[in-house]
Design a protein around this motif. Structure first.
Motif, PDB file in Angstrom:
ATOM      1  N   ILE A  10       0.871  -1.181   0.000  1.00  0.00           N
ATOM      2  CA  ILE A  10       0.000   0.000   0.000  1.00  0.00           C
ATOM      3  C   ILE A  10       0.903   1.225   0.000  1.00  0.00           C
ATOM      4  N   GLU A  14      -1.218   6.669   0.920  1.00  0.00           N
ATOM      5  CA  GLU A  14      -2.560   6.163   1.240  1.00  0.00           C
ATOM      6  C   GLU A  14      -2.704   5.903   2.729  1.00  0.00           C
ATOM      7  N   LYS A  17      -2.783   9.561   4.549  1.00  0.00           N
ATOM      8  CA  LYS A  17      -3.815  10.572   4.284  1.00  0.00           C
ATOM      9  C   LYS A  17      -5.160  10.280   4.939  1.00  0.00           C
ATOM     10  N   ILE A  21      -8.414   2.961   5.015  1.00  0.00           N
ATOM     11  CA  ILE A  21      -7.873   1.671   4.585  1.00  0.00           C
ATOM     12  C   ILE A  21      -7.986   0.618   5.683  1.00  0.00           C
TER      13      ILE A  21
END
Length: 102
Positions: A10, A14, A17, A21
């Protein structure tokens, strides 16, 4: 987990932020997110060039609730994400090379 799922990496941006997830419907994505988060902190804490920047970064984000500036705050203190992500991958390779074979 990470040794088996290198293709599932990942991107660090990602992870930083948003916390979304970690609420994924896919268990392997959640496991990878937690694994990478551990690797992130292990890398930050054990590399002097990053660990030295951590106290200033933590003061910078203290009290922040809104995640809108997470990436900007991180980049301002630590520099480009690619540098940290490369260090994380080097750390992972080192950990894997020192791990007992199963």
């Amino acid at each position: 987990i990470m040794k088996r799922n290198k293709k599932a990496w990942i991107p660090l941006g990602e992870l930083l932020k948003s916390d979304d997830i970690f609420d994924s419907a896919d268990d392997s994505t959640i496991q990878m997110a937690y694994s990478e988060s551990w690797l992130f902190w292990d890398t930050i804490l054990n590399r002097p060039e990053f660990a030295a920047k951590l106290p200033v970064y933590l003061r910078r984000i203290e009290g922040r609730i809104n995640p809108d500036r997470r990436l900007d705050d991180f980049n301002a203190q630590f520099g480009p994400l690619a540098v940290i992500e490369e260090a994380m991958k080097e750390n992972l390779d080192s950990l894997n090379s020192n791990a007992p074979n199963r």
